[in-house]
Design an enzyme around this catalytic site. Structure first.
Site, PDB file in Angstrom:
ATOM      1  N   ASN A  23      76.762 -10.116 -61.514  1.00  0.00           N
ATOM      2  CA  ASN A  23      76.607 -10.081 -62.973  1.00  0.00           C
ATOM      3  C   ASN A  23      75.212  -9.539 -63.285  1.00  0.00           C
ATOM      4  O   ASN A  23      74.222 -10.254 -63.111  1.00  0.00           O
ATOM      5  CB  ASN A  23      76.774 -11.507 -63.535  1.00  0.00           C
ATOM      6  CG  ASN A  23      76.449 -11.590 -65.016  1.00  0.00           C
ATOM      7  OD1 ASN A  23      76.386 -10.578 -65.711  1.00  0.00           O
ATOM      8  ND2 ASN A  23      76.247 -12.808 -65.500  1.00  0.00           N
TER       9      ASN A  23
ATOM     10  N   LYS B 227      73.974  -8.833 -66.094  1.00  0.00           N
ATOM     11  CA  LYS B 227      73.464  -9.240 -67.425  1.00  0.00           C
ATOM     12  C   LYS B 227      72.920  -8.001 -68.153  1.00  0.00           C
ATOM     13  O   LYS B 227      73.455  -6.916 -67.973  1.00  0.00           O
ATOM     14  CB  LYS B 227      72.405 -10.331 -67.278  1.00  0.00           C
ATOM     15  CG  LYS B 227      72.858 -11.465 -66.364  1.00  0.00           C
ATOM     16  CD  LYS B 227      71.961 -12.658 -66.422  1.00  0.00           C
ATOM     17  CE  LYS B 227      72.388 -13.655 -65.372  1.00  0.00           C
ATOM     18  NZ  LYS B 227      71.792 -14.962 -65.556  1.00  0.00           N
TER      19      LYS B 227
ATOM     20  N   HIS C  30      80.482 -17.599 -69.970  1.00  0.00           N
ATOM     21  CA  HIS C  30      79.196 -17.746 -69.269  1.00  0.00           C
ATOM     22  C   HIS C  30      78.283 -18.631 -70.115  1.00  0.00           C
ATOM     23  O   HIS C  30      78.301 -18.564 -71.344  1.00  0.00           O
ATOM     24  CB  HIS C  30      78.555 -16.377 -69.048  1.00  0.00           C
ATOM     25  CG  HIS C  30      77.399 -16.408 -68.098  1.00  0.00           C
ATOM     26  ND1 HIS C  30      76.151 -16.830 -68.487  1.00  0.00           N
ATOM     27  CD2 HIS C  30      77.305 -16.103 -66.781  1.00  0.00           C
ATOM     28  CE1 HIS C  30      75.332 -16.771 -67.443  1.00  0.00           C
ATOM     29  NE2 HIS C  30      76.008 -16.331 -66.393  1.00  0.00           N
TER      30      HIS C  30
ATOM     31  N   GLU D 236      75.276 -18.438 -70.833  1.00  0.00           N
ATOM     32  CA  GLU D 236      74.402 -17.706 -71.771  1.00  0.00           C
ATOM     33  C   GLU D 236      75.175 -17.321 -73.035  1.00  0.00           C
ATOM     34  O   GLU D 236      74.630 -17.346 -74.140  1.00  0.00           O
ATOM     35  CB  GLU D 236      73.804 -16.472 -71.068  1.00  0.00           C
ATOM     36  CG  GLU D 236      72.742 -16.895 -70.057  1.00  0.00           C
ATOM     37  CD  GLU D 236      72.521 -15.919 -68.913  1.00  0.00           C
ATOM     38  OE1 GLU D 236      72.924 -14.745 -69.010  1.00  0.00           O
ATOM     39  OE2 GLU D 236      71.935 -16.354 -67.897  1.00  0.00           O
TER      40      GLU D 236
ATOM     41  N   GLU E 293      79.056 -23.034 -62.422  1.00  0.00           N
ATOM     42  CA  GLU E 293      77.656 -22.633 -62.465  1.00  0.00           C
ATOM     43  C   GLU E 293      76.815 -23.716 -63.129  1.00  0.00           C
ATOM     44  O   GLU E 293      76.747 -23.779 -64.376  1.00  0.00           O
ATOM     45  CB  GLU E 293      77.517 -21.357 -63.303  1.00  0.00           C
ATOM     46  CG  GLU E 293      78.261 -20.170 -62.750  1.00  0.00           C
ATOM     47  CD  GLU E 293      77.584 -18.874 -63.176  1.00  0.00           C
ATOM     48  OE1 GLU E 293      77.072 -18.192 -62.290  1.00  0.00           O
ATOM     49  OE2 GLU E 293      77.529 -18.583 -64.369  1.00  0.00           O
TER      50      GLU E 293
ATOM     51  N   GLY F 266      69.278 -18.567 -62.587  1.00  0.00           N
ATOM     52  CA  GLY F 266      68.043 -17.809 -62.782  1.00  0.00           C
ATOM     53  C   GLY F 266      66.777 -18.622 -62.579  1.00  0.00           C
ATOM     54  O   GLY F 266      65.687 -18.193 -62.944  1.00  0.00           O
TER      55      GLY F 266
ATOM     56  N   SER G   9      71.513 -19.031 -58.611  1.00  0.00           N
ATOM     57  CA  SER G   9      70.485 -18.649 -57.638  1.00  0.00           C
ATOM     58  C   SER G   9      71.035 -18.437 -56.225  1.00  0.00           C
ATOM     59  O   SER G   9      70.419 -18.849 -55.240  1.00  0.00           O
ATOM     60  CB  SER G   9      69.349 -19.677 -57.641  1.00  0.00           C
ATOM     61  OG  SER G   9      68.731 -19.717 -58.924  1.00  0.00           O
TER      62      SER G   9
HETATM   63  C1  PEP Z   1      74.667 -15.875 -63.396  1.00  0.00           C
HETATM   64  O1  PEP Z   1      74.213 -14.975 -64.072  1.00  0.00           O
HETATM   65  O2  PEP Z   1      75.798 -16.274 -63.595  1.00  0.00           O
HETATM   66  C2  PEP Z   1      73.829 -16.437 -62.334  1.00  0.00           C
HETATM   67  C3  PEP Z   1      74.353 -17.341 -61.539  1.00  0.00           C
HETATM   68  O3  PEP Z   1      72.527 -15.987 -62.245  1.00  0.00           O
HETATM   69  P1  PEP Z   1      71.507 -16.234 -61.008  1.00  0.00           P
HETATM   70  O4  PEP Z   1      72.247 -15.827 -59.749  1.00  0.00           O
HETATM   71  O5  PEP Z   1      70.360 -15.338 -61.306  1.00  0.00           O
HETATM   72  O6  PEP Z   1      71.158 -17.673 -60.993  1.00  0.00           O
END
Ligand code: PEP
Length: 255
Positions: free
Chosen positions: A9, A11, A99, A101, A171, A177, A217
């Site tokens: 992803n 973003k 998601h 976000e 998640e 992040g 992460s």
């Molecule tokens: C995500 O964007 O869904 C995500 C898990 O980001 P990251 O891997 O940067 O934590």
């Protein structure tokens, strides 16, 4: 046997020139033969999708094209939104929905996410349905209440066959992040609860078939441990998917 799915992803990162370079470099690092172990989907920003599609198609790469979100309506007065019909036309196979976000910054509710899941499947694509708890919810012992509640609300009305065909991404929001990853045991525990919730709501066959990703992460150095867990069938990767070298290592499951 559930084949792992690794999804990158991006973003709001990489313009379409950077997107082409990243996919070409990734293809050099992870050839078609090396994609045996896992399916891989790439989710660039909307403005890059056509460019990435062209690279994937012309070089016959084994990557699946993904999107980060879409509207649930097919067309109309929704300034700035993108229709699932347009994504399907571009050859998109996987669409992320719900998601954290989108939920936290853009106010997407369980009800909206539910409509998106339906729209994505109605147009022949696979939703990557995201769920996860905040740090406060985790510390209060509410992880499963939150995550399973999102699943029940977001997938209400789906048939067992439809649930079997989708991807659920667990998640934990505090791990996105931040560089903090849930331990593989913690991630496994929640993913097992997710599978049990699917079994309860949609039956055992759906629970055995649905792919459950972990996200938060994920890096080349921790993917092997995560993917070894019985209920983790892949990863949704943000930051580490922007760098072709790092993402290549994840696509090869850390090997
Ligand atoms: C995500 O964007 O869904 C995500 C898990 O980001 P990251 O891997 O940067 O934590």
């Amino acid at each position: 046997m559930r084949k792992p799915l690794i999804s990158g992803n991006w973003k709001m990162n990489h313009n379409h020139f950077e997107a082409i370079q990243t996919v070409q470099k990734l293809a050099y690092l992870v050839g078609k033969d090396e994609l045996e172990a896992a399916d891989v989907s790439i989710h660039p920003p909307f403005t890059d999708i056509r460019s990435v599609q062209t690279v994937i198609d012309s070089d016959k790469l084994g990557y699946a094209l993904g999107a980060q979100h879409c509207h649930y309506e097919e067309k109309g007065a929704f300034t700035g939104e993108v229709s699932p019909v347009f994504l399907q036309k571009l050859g998109v196979q996987y669409v992320i929905c719900g998601h954290s976000e989108r939920r936290e910054i853009f106010g997407e509710t369980d009800e909206i996410v539910n409509k998106k899941v339906a729209a994505i499947q109605a147009h022949g694509m696979t939703p990557i349905f995201c769920c996860g708890e905040t740090l406060e919810e985790r510390e209060a012992g509410d992880t499963e209440t939150k995550v399973l509640g999102q699943i029940r609300a977001g997938l209400e009305g789906r048939t067992p066959e439809q649930v079997a065909a989708l991807v659920i991404a667990y998640e934990p929001i505090w791990a996105i992040g931040t560089g903090r990853t849930a331990t593989s045991d913690d991630a496994q525990q929640v993913c097992a609860a997710v599978r049990a919730c699917v079994a309860e709501g949609w039956g055992n066959d759906a629970a055995q078939a649905v792919r459950i990703q972990y996200g938060g992460s994920v890096k080349g150095s921790n993917i092997a441990e995560l993917i070894a867990m019985p209920d983790i069938d892949g990863a949704l990767v943000g930051g580490a998917s922007l760098d072709a070298d790092e993402f290549a290592r994840i696509c090869k499951l850390g090997v």
